[in-house]
Motif scaffolding. Structure first.
Motif, mmCIF file in Angstrom:
data_model
loop_
_atom_site.group_PDB
_atom_site.id
_atom_site.type_symbol
_atom_site.label_atom_id
_atom_site.label_comp_id
_atom_site.label_asym_id
_atom_site.label_seq_id
_atom_site.Cartn_x
_atom_site.Cartn_y
_atom_site.Cartn_z
ATOM 1 N N LEU A 169 55.602 89.740 59.905
ATOM 2 C CA LEU A 169 56.083 90.825 61.096
ATOM 3 C C LEU A 169 55.251 92.322 60.571
ATOM 4 C CD1 LEU A 169 59.921 90.041 61.358
ATOM 5 C CD2 LEU A 169 58.005 89.276 63.055
ATOM 6 N N GLY A 170 54.728 91.924 59.674
ATOM 7 C CA GLY A 170 53.734 93.265 58.950
ATOM 8 C C GLY A 170 52.825 93.866 59.868
ATOM 9 N N PHE A 171 52.824 95.300 59.745
ATOM 10 C CA PHE A 171 51.721 95.992 60.561
ATOM 11 C C PHE A 171 51.217 97.158 59.679
ATOM 12 C CE2 PHE A 171 55.910 97.297 61.799
ATOM 13 C CZ PHE A 171 55.964 98.646 61.806
ATOM 14 N N ASP A 172 49.908 97.631 59.875
ATOM 15 C CA ASP A 172 49.423 98.330 58.980
ATOM 16 C C ASP A 172 50.338 99.973 58.729
ATOM 17 O OD1 ASP A 172 47.104 96.907 58.992
ATOM 18 O OD2 ASP A 172 46.002 98.160 60.309
ATOM 19 N N GLU A 173 50.941 100.263 59.929
ATOM 20 C CA GLU A 173 51.580 101.702 59.658
ATOM 21 C C GLU A 173 52.862 101.703 58.689
ATOM 22 O OE1 GLU A 173 48.916 101.653 62.932
ATOM 23 O OE2 GLU A 173 50.605 100.226 62.720
ATOM 24 N N GLN A 174 53.200 100.634 58.418
ATOM 25 C CA GLN A 174 54.192 100.516 57.371
ATOM 26 C C GLN A 174 53.925 101.018 56.128
ATOM 27 O OE1 GLN A 174 54.627 95.868 57.935
ATOM 28 N NE2 GLN A 174 56.854 96.255 57.946
ATOM 29 N N PHE A 175 52.553 100.991 55.733
ATOM 30 C CA PHE A 175 52.317 101.345 54.392
ATOM 31 C C PHE A 175 51.642 103.016 54.247
ATOM 32 C CE2 PHE A 175 51.390 96.937 54.925
ATOM 33 C CZ PHE A 175 52.216 96.455 54.132
ATOM 34 N N PRO A 176 52.059 103.784 53.144
ATOM 35 C CA PRO A 176 51.599 105.217 53.321
ATOM 36 C C PRO A 176 50.394 105.283 52.670
ATOM 37 C CG PRO A 176 53.374 104.783 51.578
ATOM 38 C CD PRO A 176 53.087 103.281 52.301
ATOM 39 N N TRP A 177 49.527 104.206 52.807
ATOM 40 C CA TRP A 177 48.420 104.256 52.526
ATOM 41 C C TRP A 177 47.169 103.177 53.371
ATOM 42 C CZ3 TRP A 177 51.840 102.137 49.284
ATOM 43 C CH2 TRP A 177 51.885 100.850 48.945
ATOM 44 N N LYS A 178 45.952 103.388 53.351
ATOM 45 C CA LYS A 178 45.129 102.504 54.163
ATOM 46 C C LYS A 178 44.915 101.265 53.758
ATOM 47 C CE LYS A 178 42.267 106.816 55.398
ATOM 48 N NZ LYS A 178 40.959 107.322 55.328
ATOM 49 N N PRO A 179 44.868 100.140 54.877
ATOM 50 C CA PRO A 179 44.530 98.941 54.472
ATOM 51 C C PRO A 179 43.372 98.802 53.236
ATOM 52 C CG PRO A 179 44.750 98.781 56.888
ATOM 53 C CD PRO A 179 44.469 100.512 56.453
ATOM 54 N N GLY A 180 44.066 97.890 52.219
ATOM 55 C CA GLY A 180 43.017 97.680 51.321
ATOM 56 C C GLY A 180 43.007 98.740 50.300
ATOM 57 N N GLU A 181 43.648 99.802 50.195
ATOM 58 C CA GLU A 181 43.753 101.170 49.341
ATOM 59 C C GLU A 181 45.096 101.064 48.417
ATOM 60 O OE1 GLU A 181 42.297 104.479 51.033
ATOM 61 O OE2 GLU A 181 40.428 103.417 51.955
ATOM 62 N N ALA A 182 45.816 100.033 48.500
ATOM 63 C CA ALA A 182 47.153 100.122 47.825
ATOM 64 C C ALA A 182 46.966 100.669 46.258
ATOM 65 C CB ALA A 182 47.994 98.855 47.955
ATOM 66 N N PRO A 183 47.809 101.541 45.756
ATOM 67 C CA PRO A 183 47.481 101.873 44.539
ATOM 68 C C PRO A 183 48.366 101.004 43.410
ATOM 69 C CG PRO A 183 49.169 103.429 45.346
ATOM 70 C CD PRO A 183 48.426 102.220 46.447
ATOM 71 N N MET A 184 48.818 99.900 43.673
ATOM 72 C CA MET A 184 49.653 99.052 42.931
ATOM 73 C C MET A 184 49.126 97.603 43.377
ATOM 74 S SD MET A 184 51.452 99.720 45.549
ATOM 75 C CE MET A 184 52.286 101.123 45.370
ATOM 76 N N PRO A 185 49.708 96.545 42.483
ATOM 77 C CA PRO A 185 49.415 95.142 43.159
ATOM 78 C C PRO A 185 50.331 94.533 44.035
ATOM 79 C CG PRO A 185 49.961 95.513 40.828
ATOM 80 C CD PRO A 185 50.029 96.665 41.142
ATOM 81 N N LEU A 186 49.992 94.195 45.049
ATOM 82 C CA LEU A 186 50.738 93.507 46.304
ATOM 83 C C LEU A 186 51.038 92.286 46.494
ATOM 84 C CD1 LEU A 186 48.716 95.559 49.429
ATOM 85 C CD2 LEU A 186 50.954 96.395 48.128
#
Length: 200
Positions: free
Chosen positions: A62-79
């Motif tokens: 059920l995920g979508f891009d706007e759930q994250f406070p970063w751009k896709p592929g730019e997470a500052p931690m392991p996902l």
């Protein structure tokens, strides 16, 4: 013989779980607590404080891009991707976020610890590779600047003499060759700008 990767101590780390209320979240939270991590659940979005998390588990179904406070592929931690449906579009979306590990749902009584270790190692390897690529790009850019500076200094003379002159200037200015080349190119550009303003 290759060097063995050291198993990090995960105790005290914070893991954010981005998933709707579900038995999956309870199973992950139990395992995280047993390992010594603090688990914090969120849905439907991660808050800005998630930027300080050590790990983020996220629901692929059920995920979508706007759930994250970063751009896709730019997470500052392991996902860590939580995958229930293996629909190609959902898996592709998880890959666009550069998930470092995955857990298949339903999550049972095991799997979280190995997912954490794999995610940490993959994330660190990706960061190291990105740093090396950035360094190589910087070196290529510096070489292009050196070539431009040698062209400016040569003015019909041979490149060997112009490069020796560049090295001499760098020593007299007490800076490295790359910085000297940047200075020469910048001075040439300033002179070109002055000439254009005089003509105007």
């Amino acid at each position: 013989m290759s060097k063995m990767a050291r198993i990090p101590n995960l105790g005290g780390a914070r893991a954010f779980v981005l998933h709707r209320p579900h038995p999956t979240v309870q199973a992950i939270t139990r395992q995280l607590s047993a390992i010594g991590l603090e688990a914090i659940g969120f849905w439907p979005e991660l808050p800005a404080e998630a930027l300080a998390a050590d790990f983020v588990f996220f629901d692929v179904d059920l995920g979508f891009d706007e759930q994250f406070p970063w751009k896709p592929g730019e997470a500052p931690m392991p996902l860590i991707a939580l995958i229930g449906s293996e629909a190609p579009g959902r898996v592709e979306w998880a890959l666009s976020h550069k998930a470092d590990a995955q857990l298949l749902k339903p999550v049972g009584n095991a799997g979280v610890y190995s997912a954490l270790l794999i995610a940490r190692q993959s994330f660190e390897a990706r960061k190291l590779l990105a740093s090396e690529i950035a360094s190589l790009r910087q070196r290529v850019a510096e070489r292009q600047t050196i070539v431009r500076a040698v062209e400016v200094l040569s003015k019909g003379a041979e490149d060997g003499r112009a490069y020796a002159q560049l090295r001499s200037l760098a020593m007299s200015w007490q800076i490295n060759v790359e910085d000297a080349a940047r200075r020469i190119v910048a001075m040439t550009q300033e002179e070109g700008d002055d000439d254009q303003s005089d003509r105007a």
